[in-house]
Design a protein around this motif. Structure first.
Motif, mmCIF file in Angstrom:
data_model
loop_
_atom_site.group_PDB
_atom_site.id
_atom_site.type_symbol
_atom_site.label_atom_id
_atom_site.label_comp_id
_atom_site.label_asym_id
_atom_site.label_seq_id
_atom_site.Cartn_x
_atom_site.Cartn_y
_atom_site.Cartn_z
ATOM 1 N N ARG A 74 0.840 -1.194 0.000
ATOM 2 C CA ARG A 74 0.000 0.000 0.000
ATOM 3 C C ARG A 74 0.881 1.253 0.000
ATOM 4 O O ARG A 74 2.066 1.204 0.347
ATOM 5 N N THR A 75 0.329 2.354 -0.389
ATOM 6 C CA THR A 75 1.065 3.615 -0.330
ATOM 7 C C THR A 75 1.138 4.095 1.120
ATOM 8 O O THR A 75 0.232 3.841 1.927
ATOM 9 N N GLY A 76 2.263 4.751 1.424
ATOM 10 C CA GLY A 76 2.368 5.439 2.703
ATOM 11 C C GLY A 76 2.465 4.550 3.932
ATOM 12 O O GLY A 76 1.862 4.854 4.959
ATOM 13 N N ILE A 77 3.226 3.455 3.817
ATOM 14 C CA ILE A 77 3.405 2.602 5.004
ATOM 15 C C ILE A 77 4.900 2.335 5.198
ATOM 16 O O ILE A 77 5.612 2.069 4.233
ATOM 17 N N SER A 78 5.348 2.434 6.448
ATOM 18 C CA SER A 78 6.739 2.099 6.749
ATOM 19 C C SER A 78 6.979 0.633 6.445
ATOM 20 O O SER A 78 6.149 -0.223 6.774
ATOM 21 N N LYS A 79 8.113 0.330 5.845
ATOM 22 C CA LYS A 79 8.424 -1.052 5.517
ATOM 23 C C LYS A 79 8.874 -1.830 6.755
ATOM 24 O O LYS A 79 9.094 -3.037 6.679
ATOM 25 N N TYR A 80 8.952 -1.140 7.894
ATOM 26 C CA TYR A 80 9.144 -1.803 9.190
ATOM 27 C C TYR A 80 7.795 -2.193 9.777
ATOM 28 O O TYR A 80 7.635 -3.244 10.384
ATOM 29 N N ASP A 87 -1.740 -7.248 6.056
ATOM 30 C CA ASP A 87 -2.935 -6.404 5.913
ATOM 31 C C ASP A 87 -2.671 -5.082 5.188
ATOM 32 O O ASP A 87 -3.570 -4.253 5.067
ATOM 33 N N HIS A 88 -1.442 -4.895 4.732
ATOM 34 C CA HIS A 88 -1.127 -3.702 3.941
ATOM 35 C C HIS A 88 -0.862 -4.061 2.485
ATOM 36 O O HIS A 88 -0.366 -3.234 1.719
ATOM 37 N N ILE A 89 -1.177 -5.303 2.120
ATOM 38 C CA ILE A 89 -0.910 -5.761 0.749
ATOM 39 C C ILE A 89 -2.240 -6.089 0.071
ATOM 40 O O ILE A 89 -3.052 -6.843 0.618
ATOM 41 N N GLY A 90 -2.469 -5.504 -1.094
ATOM 42 C CA GLY A 90 -3.725 -5.700 -1.810
ATOM 43 C C GLY A 90 -3.491 -6.301 -3.183
ATOM 44 O O GLY A 90 -2.348 -6.428 -3.642
ATOM 45 N N SER A 113 -4.778 -2.668 -14.991
ATOM 46 C CA SER A 113 -5.369 -1.351 -15.262
ATOM 47 C C SER A 113 -5.573 -0.567 -13.966
ATOM 48 O O SER A 113 -6.351 0.388 -13.931
ATOM 49 N N PHE A 114 -4.939 -1.040 -12.899
ATOM 50 C CA PHE A 114 -4.951 -0.375 -11.585
ATOM 51 C C PHE A 114 -6.289 -0.520 -10.857
ATOM 52 O O PHE A 114 -6.542 0.176 -9.872
ATOM 53 N N ASN A 115 -7.151 -1.424 -11.338
ATOM 54 C CA ASN A 115 -8.385 -1.692 -10.590
ATOM 55 C C ASN A 115 -8.033 -2.512 -9.353
ATOM 56 O O ASN A 115 -7.241 -3.465 -9.449
ATOM 57 N N VAL A 116 -8.633 -2.151 -8.223
ATOM 58 C CA VAL A 116 -8.385 -2.901 -6.994
ATOM 59 C C VAL A 116 -9.324 -4.105 -6.974
ATOM 60 O O VAL A 116 -10.545 -3.961 -7.027
ATOM 61 N N GLU A 134 -10.621 -0.758 3.970
ATOM 62 C CA GLU A 134 -11.454 0.133 3.155
ATOM 63 C C GLU A 134 -10.636 1.243 2.501
ATOM 64 O O GLU A 134 -10.875 1.633 1.354
ATOM 65 N N ASP A 135 -9.639 1.753 3.245
ATOM 66 C CA ASP A 135 -8.866 2.893 2.721
ATOM 67 C C ASP A 135 -7.620 2.464 1.945
ATOM 68 O O ASP A 135 -6.780 3.294 1.608
ATOM 69 N N TRP A 136 -7.491 1.169 1.626
ATOM 70 C CA TRP A 136 -6.267 0.684 0.972
ATOM 71 C C TRP A 136 -6.120 1.250 -0.446
ATOM 72 O O TRP A 136 -7.075 1.251 -1.221
ATOM 73 N N ARG A 137 -4.928 1.731 -0.737
ATOM 74 C CA ARG A 137 -4.583 2.159 -2.107
ATOM 75 C C ARG A 137 -3.198 1.612 -2.431
ATOM 76 O O ARG A 137 -2.338 1.563 -1.541
#
Ligand code: 13P
Length: 227
Positions: free
Chosen positions: A42-48, A53-56, A61-64, A70-73
């Motif tokens: 996801r964008t904006g997460i420390s790699k530490y 739960d931060h991987i989508g 075509s960039f469709n999720v 809910e706020d995952w990008r």
């Protein structure tokens, strides 16, 4: 779905943070898991701090397709990752980080295209400096496009580094090799300059890539290889 691969991504992110290749929310990782299906950090997460739960899951075509929250990008650099998959059907994983010595070369506008170390000749080949691109925009995929057919490892001008591989381990190891090569090259430059391996031995090393199971695109040294 794809829990094992999510765990691999988390492990790579933790290694990148531990090695000091990323600060704050820097860096991003993606893996192709099926036809037109990609896991991405996801964008904006420390790699530490990152967990499964931060991987989508997204498509090309960039469709999720599947979002863990809910706020995952996906990463803001997902256009750069997708360009790698589009241009290179052999690519199964993409890693972006800011390893400090390699990124120092990118900030000094110096490619790492010397062939002074045997392992690098075999596994990575010459590392070009790709043109400047504003992060998160289409400038970045445009900047790397001409280099992708020939290189698995690239420096991004004034930004960082990008590696691709058939799988995540290979892409990650290429980033390790790049950073060590950058450190060794820097020391050699401080000690009076890089002394290249001679042409005959470069060709012997290039011929050994199969023996070491090295796959991908690795051009010979720029002085000796016509593209
Ligand atoms: P993301 O958090 O959007 O992945 O961006 C990090 C980064 O390194 C940008 O180049």
């Amino acid at each position: 779905m794809y829990e094992d691969i999510k765990d691999q991504i988390v492990e790579v992110c933790h290694k990148m943070w531990t090695k000091g290749w990323v600060a704050a929310n820097d860096g991003n990782v993606s893996v192709k898991v099926d036809e037109d299906r990609y896991l991405a950090t996801r964008t904006g997460i420390s790699k530490y701090e990152i967990t499964r739960d931060h991987i989508g899951l997204i498509d090309g075509s960039f469709n999720v397709i599947e979002k863990p929250t809910e706020d995952w990008r996906p990463s803001s650099e997902i256009k750069m990752h997708m360009k790698c998959y589009q241009e290179r059907p052999d690519v199964g994983a993409v890693v972006h980080a800011h390893p400090p010595v390699a990124t120092g070369f990118a900030c000094a506008h110096k490619p790492l295209d010397d062939y002074c170390m045997i392992e690098t000749v075999i596994t990575v080949g010459s590392v070009p400096l790709t043109p400047y691109g504003t992060p998160s925009t289409y400038e970045v995929p445009q900047a790397i496009e001409p280099y992708l057919p020939y290189h698995d490892v690239m420096l991004l001008t004034n930004h960082g580094a990008l590696t691709v591989g058939a799988d995540l381990t290979t892409a990650y190891y290429r980033m390790e090799t790049l950073e060590l090569q950058a450190q060794i090259s820097l020391v050699a430059r401080l000690l009076g300059g890089v002394k290249d391996i001679d042409m005959n031995n470069i060709n012997r090393l290039i011929g050994m890539r199969d023996q070491y199971g090295v796959t991908g695109k690795h051009p010979g040294y720029k002085k000796y290889t016509k593209k």
